[in-house]
Each structure stands twice: as structure tokens, then as C-alpha cells.
Design a protein around this motif. Sequence first.
Motif, short mmCIF file in Angstrom:
data_model
loop_
_atom_site.label_atom_id
_atom_site.label_comp_id
_atom_site.label_asym_id
_atom_site.label_seq_id
_atom_site.Cartn_x
_atom_site.Cartn_y
_atom_site.Cartn_z
N MET A 125 -10.91 0.90 0.59
CA MET A 125 -9.59 0.99 -0.04
C MET A 125 -8.86 2.22 0.48
N GLN A 129 -4.13 2.23 -2.50
CA GLN A 129 -4.78 1.11 -3.20
C GLN A 129 -5.65 1.62 -4.35
N VAL A 139 0.85 -0.92 -5.22
CA VAL A 139 0.63 -0.32 -3.90
C VAL A 139 1.94 -0.28 -3.16
#
Length: 139
Positions: A125, A129, A139
Motif C-alpha cells: 500500500m 492508501q 485516496v
Amino acid sequence: MSETLSGGCLCGAVRFGARLAKREMGVCHCGMCRRWSGGVFMAVEVEHLDIADETKLGVYRSSDYGERVFCVVCGSSLFWRMQDGSTTVVSYQAFDRTADFSFETEIFIDEKPAAYEFANHTKKMTGAQFVAAITGGEV
């Protein structure tokens, strides 16, 4: 099925019992974690944390939402947690027994230095995120 594992800091001034939901470990590559831990911060999310003597804990508010907890005696990096208490992760290295944890997640992958790479297949990630996931944002 949750289980409780014990752990503590380098000098033993801080001892804890952490109730886990899963035996999974993740790492954070963000610049703050790398500076704070001396490398990637390897951590395990916990459902509940019992600390034997909270007077030996120092807290550093490192962002608008998170704080880092350490032993004031020896300086060991112990926990990262949301300021609202909704999430706590414990340093993987602070557990008395680290066997049988699986390495599952890497966060802030967009801040990872090019000098190293883990061979494990993990969920990755970006910082955006991760922040969106823990704060309920987009996001």
C-alpha cells in the motif's frame, strides 16, 4: 481466535501482554518509521494491550493522527497507535517469541528506499492508501 503474547522493551522496564487476532506482521517504509526504528518498522496489529507499568512509557505525537510509544529508560521503540485509540500496532521485535508470524503487508511502499527489497510476496500500500484506510478518507 485471539491469543495473548507477552513482550517488552530492551531493559525490561516496560512489559506487556498483547491480544492478537492474527499472527501477521507488516512493515512500514515511511521516513518517520525508518528513523524511529533504525530500519523498517516491523509491527503486529493488536486487539488489546495490557501494559504492566505505564509510567515508563514516553509518547511522541508524530502526525495529526498517530503517535509513537517508547520506553523512557532504554529508548526501545514499542508501539505505534492512532491518537483516538482505534488502532495499535506493536513492534514485532518487542515480543518474547516471534516464531510463527507470517509477513503479510508493506505500507508506505512509495517511500521505500531503492537500496533494499523483501523477497516475500506481500500486500503493498502507498502512504495515501494506508492513511485513507485508517482514517476513513479517500485516496
